[in-house]
Design a protein around this motif. Sequence first.
Motif, PDB file in Angstrom:
ATOM      1  N   PRO A 193       0.804  -1.222   0.000  1.00 35.19           N
ATOM      2  CA  PRO A 193       0.000   0.000   0.000  1.00 35.19           C
ATOM      3  C   PRO A 193       0.838   1.273   0.000  1.00 35.19           C
ATOM      4  N   ASN A 194       0.351   2.259  -0.740  1.00 33.32           N
ATOM      5  CA  ASN A 194       0.957   3.589  -0.747  1.00 33.32           C
ATOM      6  C   ASN A 194       0.369   4.364   0.428  1.00 33.32           C
ATOM      7  N   PRO A 195       1.177   4.693   1.423  1.00 36.91           N
ATOM      8  CA  PRO A 195       0.633   5.315   2.634  1.00 36.91           C
ATOM      9  C   PRO A 195       0.016   6.687   2.386  1.00 36.91           C
ATOM     10  N   ARG A 196       0.293   7.281   1.233  1.00 44.53           N
ATOM     11  CA  ARG A 196      -0.233   8.615   0.967  1.00 44.53           C
ATOM     12  C   ARG A 196      -1.639   8.594   0.389  1.00 44.53           C
ATOM     13  N   HIS A 197      -2.183   7.437   0.060  1.00 44.88           N
ATOM     14  CA  HIS A 197      -3.537   7.374  -0.500  1.00 44.88           C
ATOM     15  C   HIS A 197      -4.473   6.710   0.506  1.00 44.88           C
ATOM     16  N   PRO A 198      -5.720   7.206   0.603  1.00 43.71           N
ATOM     17  CA  PRO A 198      -6.634   6.658   1.615  1.00 43.71           C
ATOM     18  C   PRO A 198      -6.786   5.138   1.552  1.00 43.71           C
ATOM     19  N   TYR A 199      -6.738   4.561   0.355  1.00 39.02           N
ATOM     20  CA  TYR A 199      -6.862   3.103   0.241  1.00 39.02           C
ATOM     21  C   TYR A 199      -5.560   2.442  -0.207  1.00 39.02           C
TER      22      TYR A 199
END
Lengths: 159, 760, 82
Positions: free
Chosen positions: B703-709
Amino acid sequence: MAKHHISTTINGEPVEFLCNTEQTMLDVLRDELHLTGTKEGCATGDCGACSITVDDRLVCSCLMLGVEAEGHSIQTIEGMADGDQLHPLQQKFLEYAALQCGICTPGFLVASKALLDRNPDPTEEEARYWLAGNLCRCTGYDKIIRAVLDTAADMRGAS
Amino acid sequence: MAPDGTPDLKVVGTRPIRPDGVDKVTGRAQFGADFQLPGQLVGKVLRSPHAHARIRSIDTSKAEAIPGVKAVMTAADMPEITSEEAFVGEGPADFKDMSGNTMARDKALYDGHAVAAVAATSAAAADAALAAIEVDYEVLPHVIDVEDAMVEGAPILHDDMFTSGVDPKPATPSNVAKRMVFELGDVDAAFGKADIVIERKYKTAPVHQGYIEPHACVAQYAADGQVQIYCSSQGQFMVRAYVAKLLGIDISEIRVTPLEIGGGFGGKTLVYLEPLAVVLSRKSGRPVKMAMTREEVFRGSGPTSGGTVWVKVGAKRDGTIVAGDAVLKFQAGAYAGSPVGPGCMTAFAVYDLQDVRITGYDVVTNRPKVAAYRAPGAPISNFGVESAVDELARELGMDPVELRLKNAAKKGTKAAYGPTFGDIGCVETLEAVKDHPNYNVPLEPNQGRGVAAGFWFNIGGESSATVNINEDGTAVVATGNPDIGGSRASMAMMAAEVLGIDVERVRPIVADTSSVGYCFLTGGSRVTFATGMAVVEASRSVVNELKARAAKTWDIPVDAVEWQDGKAVPAGSNAGDFEPLSLEDLAAKSGRTGGPIAATSSLNAQGAGPGFGTHLVDVEVDRETGHVKVLRYLATQDAGRAIHPSYVEGQIQGGAVQGIGWALNEEYIYDDRGRLDNPGFLDYRIPVASDLPMIDTVVVEVPNPRHPYGARGVGEVPIVPPMAAMANAIQDAIGIRLTELPMSPPKVRKAVDEQAAAEE
Amino acid sequence: MARIVLTHSACRQYTGGTAELESDATSIRGLVRDLEARFPGLGRQVEESMAVAIDGVMHQDDLTASIPEGAEVYLLPRIGGG
């Protein structure tokens, strides 16, 4: 020069139109009859986006003159669904995400239906060669081929 | 919550049918060429037949006299633009150049360069007008190849182009627009530590994005100066901005309505026809429709650069890669602005490598100005580096996946372009290849297996979204990004996830420039990430408002209300006191609790997650014909979080196949006068269904921590590895290293013949 | 204090080749001002053409992003895309 008066059948309906000698069937469909579901990708018969059937024969409408429609029965993408009931191929293309931008989709659907009308049980290779005249730049063809083969299996099961 | 702490998601990660799907399978969807206005004229473009020519004069009087011809224009009808740098899809460009590319002013710089345009009541009249325009050309010597353009004495395209980035500033003009050096650590010292050094030069051909829909637009210029444009593009706001700039019109006077886009891949991040259609409409007083032919698409738009890539890579005997050096020479077409910058930065990015130097040259040639194409620049440098690393693996006797795993970038390692990586999935994509059955399928004679890994940054940027709750509890989500491959679905899914309702109850629309806040274009793999973030934020604001309405209804504090599964539920000390209020309940009463419920979010998303992918291909080479058959193809990629997995797979498959075309067939063929010999799909051969096997995909999710999902961009990475993977597979099959694209049958056959001759 | 790394000749041309600097700036806006004051032209170059990676997170064009104490900041050409 006077326009030609052509009587033909399109998607089961009697249709009359006027066209110039040099107008292609693709131009007639799009510009005169406003059936813009048939797309122009190349106008040279290389991409298949303008696929229609003429008396059940798969044709690139950009390679056919409008005057040649006289007395024939033409099917376009607009005639594929039965009212709001999608053709199984249309439904399966949606389920398989077999389209991204969607510009080639009408041509693929018309060509795929022509395949299944002839060969209800195509192999993957047969499907790939039948559809080799239809270009898609988005999908890599994977999901299109899967959708066609799965539709064929469903339709065989249903008949 | 899932064991790893990620929230349970009900919609994200599922595969609903796309909201615009029925329109697109029934032929109802309106693409660029499908739209028309009453009274519209047909606009057409006159293009230069010369690769390089001074335009002495243009006489349009005979064309204007033809019955039915309503307007004729040349560059004289457009304002002269002074040099001003702009940031367009590809990267930095110049508005003066963009204006010149739209319509040649003093010189035609490539075969197909627009020199005049007409609008007439019929296509026949327009064609007659084009034939009647008299252009007096002084034909000049031309140059097509990038390295030919760099030598002293080469025909110079721009007298005012002096190479920037060299010291001292050159005194004579050159076709080299820019030289750049990107450097980390001490490369020369690092090569001293290497046991094995591979050094080789590679070459790629310019390739066209190859979207099936030619560029098309309708423009209407009204007497009050209001401009309406209906067109297919990768960004209605991009079209608005560029038309305003090129024609000197206030942005508020222009409204651009996006039509469906039939493929872009970066090639529709620019304007070609729109400014011309506006000028022709202004001159004629009628709406003007323009559409390119396929031949015009090839001669006048796109492609991406071709280039040469010199690579030197050094490793220790144990397989540790210690140094990388590269020189990239990219042709930009007729105006400066090739993607050599990102080509430099991505070149070694899959490796944990501290001593790197890359020198890049941006070079003009007499070809169409390049446009962005999927991960611009990265596939070219990657072809060189990943071919060289494959040669390194052979020298070392190491499995190519193991060599990459040993050196792969991972969280905490410094990227070969500088910064320290956060959460990335490079290793995971390599492991996914090793774990896949394709990795161990036995091969037969003349069959070979190749692997390559690739990287692309992905971007974020400015996006807006508006969420309106309808009175029956359904929702409309408006964004300003053309849906090029299923983004309406992902926007609706993210809104439905936040609102807690079925995705079928959310109707996503792509709004015109006057109906939604600004959105940067659809490109850079940014829409699901950045515009998705705006959708999530707007949806969250709506949920907050819904909770406030429930709190008012119940007369309790708003922080005593929770939103669960699409319902407001009293919580804390009020838990169980009231029946939950659904979105439908709250929407129906919204007029009496404060008015309509809606929210807008506008943001500039930063921190797009870097993307990695690894491809594994098996080929069979026919030594007789030189034909390369793709037997099996596997593409693995880190999607961060796949919002709609089918469309993620589709992006990966489509990108891989474009790469296969780039590897095997696609190229521009010029005659000795610099005219394009193959401007059509018959001779510029993109892959067709019968060329290919199924494209297997494995989507890994870091997961990309900068996107909500956790989403990261996915659209561009998959075109990066295929060319090297294919070359590596061909080497594995026949023992010949091909260094020049495309690896078409004549080239493969020639290499086989040379091999046979050498063995005799 | 943050460590500022210039990997690219487009920036190093303003520093006489120096590849590493320190700055007290606490935001990208502050960094632009600081660099412009110390190396005329560099601040403008950063504002108009460079992306700024702060502790590994790319900021393409956001002047407001904060730069924490001890941060590692890389100046890179801005990225577009297809």
